[in-house]
Scaffold this motif. Structure first.
Motif, mmCIF file in Angstrom:
data_model
loop_
_atom_site.group_PDB
_atom_site.id
_atom_site.type_symbol
_atom_site.label_atom_id
_atom_site.label_comp_id
_atom_site.label_asym_id
_atom_site.label_seq_id
_atom_site.Cartn_x
_atom_site.Cartn_y
_atom_site.Cartn_z
ATOM 1 N N UNK A 64 1.477 6.016 -1.420
ATOM 2 C CA UNK A 64 0.678 7.215 -1.161
ATOM 3 C C UNK A 64 -0.529 7.289 -2.106
ATOM 4 N N UNK A 65 -0.346 6.836 -3.346
ATOM 5 C CA UNK A 65 -1.477 6.824 -4.286
ATOM 6 C C UNK A 65 -2.595 5.906 -3.770
ATOM 7 N N UNK A 66 -2.211 4.778 -3.166
ATOM 8 C CA UNK A 66 -3.217 3.871 -2.583
ATOM 9 C C UNK A 66 -3.806 4.459 -1.304
ATOM 10 N N UNK A 67 -2.983 5.123 -0.530
ATOM 11 C CA UNK A 67 -3.415 5.682 0.756
ATOM 12 C C UNK A 67 -4.524 6.724 0.565
ATOM 13 N N UNK A 68 -4.376 7.549 -0.465
ATOM 14 C CA UNK A 68 -5.348 8.625 -0.711
ATOM 15 C C UNK A 68 -6.753 8.062 -0.953
ATOM 16 N N UNK A 69 -6.832 6.851 -1.474
ATOM 17 C CA UNK A 69 -8.141 6.238 -1.748
ATOM 18 C C UNK A 69 -8.949 6.028 -0.460
ATOM 19 N N UNK A 70 -8.272 5.952 0.672
ATOM 20 C CA UNK A 70 -8.972 5.743 1.948
ATOM 21 C C UNK A 70 -9.578 7.030 2.498
ATOM 22 N N UNK A 71 -9.071 8.165 2.066
ATOM 23 C CA UNK A 71 -9.447 9.428 2.692
ATOM 24 C C UNK A 71 -10.869 9.818 2.326
ATOM 25 N N UNK A 72 -11.618 10.277 3.334
ATOM 26 C CA UNK A 72 -13.002 10.703 3.130
ATOM 27 C C UNK A 72 -13.216 12.023 3.858
ATOM 28 N N UNK B 178 2.515 11.636 15.735
ATOM 29 C CA UNK B 178 3.428 11.252 14.649
ATOM 30 C C UNK B 178 3.441 9.733 14.471
ATOM 31 N N UNK B 179 3.263 9.325 13.218
ATOM 32 C CA UNK B 179 3.376 7.916 12.838
ATOM 33 C C UNK B 179 4.578 7.794 11.900
ATOM 34 N N UNK B 180 5.426 6.816 12.163
ATOM 35 C CA UNK B 180 6.641 6.665 11.367
ATOM 36 C C UNK B 180 6.608 5.362 10.568
ATOM 37 N N UNK B 181 7.059 5.449 9.321
ATOM 38 C CA UNK B 181 7.213 4.254 8.488
ATOM 39 C C UNK B 181 8.683 4.162 8.105
ATOM 40 N N UNK B 182 9.330 3.096 8.521
ATOM 41 C CA UNK B 182 10.740 2.906 8.229
ATOM 42 C C UNK B 182 10.924 2.046 6.989
ATOM 43 N N UNK B 183 11.811 2.497 6.100
ATOM 44 C CA UNK B 183 12.085 1.756 4.865
ATOM 45 C C UNK B 183 13.544 1.325 4.875
ATOM 46 N N UNK C 129 2.632 -0.182 4.980
ATOM 47 C CA UNK C 129 2.349 0.328 6.325
ATOM 48 C C UNK C 129 1.325 1.448 6.369
ATOM 49 N N UNK C 130 1.146 2.158 5.271
ATOM 50 C CA UNK C 130 0.190 3.269 5.283
ATOM 51 C C UNK C 130 -1.243 2.768 5.487
ATOM 52 N N UNK C 131 -1.604 1.709 4.778
ATOM 53 C CA UNK C 131 -2.958 1.157 4.935
ATOM 54 C C UNK C 131 -3.179 0.690 6.370
ATOM 55 N N UNK D 250 -6.030 0.968 11.400
ATOM 56 C CA UNK D 250 -5.951 0.680 12.834
ATOM 57 C C UNK D 250 -5.805 1.916 13.697
ATOM 58 N N UNK D 251 -5.377 3.011 13.128
ATOM 59 C CA UNK D 251 -5.138 4.212 13.943
ATOM 60 C C UNK D 251 -5.990 5.401 13.485
ATOM 61 N N UNK D 252 -5.750 5.872 12.275
ATOM 62 C CA UNK D 252 -6.389 7.121 11.836
ATOM 63 C C UNK D 252 -7.906 7.001 11.760
ATOM 64 N N UNK D 253 -8.398 5.863 11.261
ATOM 65 C CA UNK D 253 -9.852 5.714 11.126
ATOM 66 C C UNK D 253 -10.546 5.672 12.484
ATOM 67 N N UNK D 254 -9.787 5.359 13.543
ATOM 68 C CA UNK D 254 -10.363 5.290 14.890
ATOM 69 C C UNK D 254 -10.283 6.628 15.619
ATOM 70 N N UNK D 255 -9.526 7.563 15.088
ATOM 71 C CA UNK D 255 -9.355 8.849 15.763
ATOM 72 C C UNK D 255 -10.593 9.719 15.586
#
Length: 334
Positions: free
Chosen positions: A118-126, A219-224, A281-283, A288-293
């Motif tokens: 999640x710490x890495x994921x936040x870096x993508x947000x604009x 909804x996007x799911x990440x399975x661990x 999976x977050x990146x 592939x999904x959120x940036x295209x929405x």
């Protein structure tokens, strides 16, 4: 006047070095000529050489480099007001904090690996708003939707298996909490990311997902975890490390329920990703999904836009460079 790139000021150290180089070259040239012939003979040999033009060419080169460095500093003066629109998605992240997230099939364990991702994921947000839901037997909002990414990460750091007092795993509770957390608005900009091992112990998460789809939530799911399962390390009352056991005394294995997570994602036209040691999976979901929405306009405000003026010194530098190129250090014939 202000400068947008003060780091470029260090280029002036190179110009000082260039000035020193010219002094060294001139001194060495003079010494070599004096060693080559006497003063009267040199005057005859260098009769066509114009020392003033020669030094003027060096000065022009220094000025050209100085103006170029000045332009790299991006001088700005004057300004205009410009309308700035901030666009983004409303992204809620639901993190499973049940004891099964202590399993160490993904190092250091499932929950700690989630925090790092999640710490890495936040870096993508604009400009996107992001919020956090913690869930196990029930769910609650740990961080409401916000653009304060630092505050969001503080909430992520605070997650542990004691965040929710009720044990078990209820993905449907997390979905319902997400539906309550969105403050109306248009349907097509709502995103829920669920991070869990998928072992749902109560409720009907697929039915909850179908209700969420009607509210416009994707909804996007990440399975661990693994299908084979993993033991859950815990610390017993005496402080010793042991593995979690059920009421009958049998050791509990946490298995990844991919089928349920895939059905949840499918019900809302989202997608499912299985986390691995290399790719959480977050990146992947973001790229592939959120940036295209399509993103909605979250805020509009007027901002002061300073006028760039680097073109002026750069144009003068090019002009002086042309002059230096055309200037001859030979005297004109009489």
């Amino acid at each position: 006047m202000r400068f947008a790139n003060m780091q470029a000021a260090h280029l002036f150290w190179l110009i000082i070095a260039l000035i020193g180089f010219f002094f060294w070259v001139n001194a060495r040239r003079k010494k070599s000529l004096e060693a080559f012939a006497d003063k009267n003979l040199l005057a005859t040999l260098l009769a066509s050489f114009d020392i003033r033009k020669y030094r003027l060419k060096q000065v022009l080169i220094i000025v050209v480099f100085s103006l170029a460095a000045f332009s790299f500093m991006q001088p700005q003066w004057g300004f205009k007001w410009q309308e700035i629109k901030r666009k983004g998605l409303d992204i809620l992240v639901a993190v499973d904090v049940s004891k099964s997230m202590l399993a160490e099939d993904i190092k250091p364990n499932r929950l700690e690996r989630t925090k790092l991702a999640l710490a890495d994921f936040v870096k993508h947000l604009k400009g996107d708003r992001i919020g956090l839901i913690a869930f196990s037997g029930t769910a609650f909002v740990q961080c409401p939707l916000t653009v304060d990414y630092g505050g969001f990460l503080l909430s992520v750091d605070a997650l542990d298996i004691n965040t929710i007092p009720k044990g078990g795993t209820s993905i449907s509770s997390a979905i319902r909490q997400a539906m309550e957390s969105y403050e109306g608005g248009l349907k097509k900009y709502k995103v829920l990311i669920i991070i869990t091992d998928g072992e749902d112990h109560e409720g009907d998460p697929v039915k909850a997902a179908e209700l969420a789809q009607k509210e416009g939530i994707k909804i996007f799911c990440i399975g661990i975890g693994t299908n084979e399962g993993e033991l859950i390390p815990v610390t017993d009352e005496s402080g010793d490390k042991a593995f979690l056991k059920d009421r009958s005394g049998a050791v509990v294995k946490s298995r990844l329920d991919e089928a349920t997570l895939q059905k949840i994602a499918l019900a809302t036209a989202g997608s499912y990703v299985r986390a691995s040691a290399k790719e959480f999976g977050l990146d992947l979901i973001y790229k592939e999904k959120l940036s295209e929405m399509e993103k909605r306009e979250l805020e509009t405000k007027m901002a002061k836009q300073h006028e760039e003026r680097f073109q002026i010194p750069l144009s003068i530098a090019f002009f002086l460079l042309a002059v230096e190129f055309l200037l001859s250090d030979r005297k004109k014939a009489l």
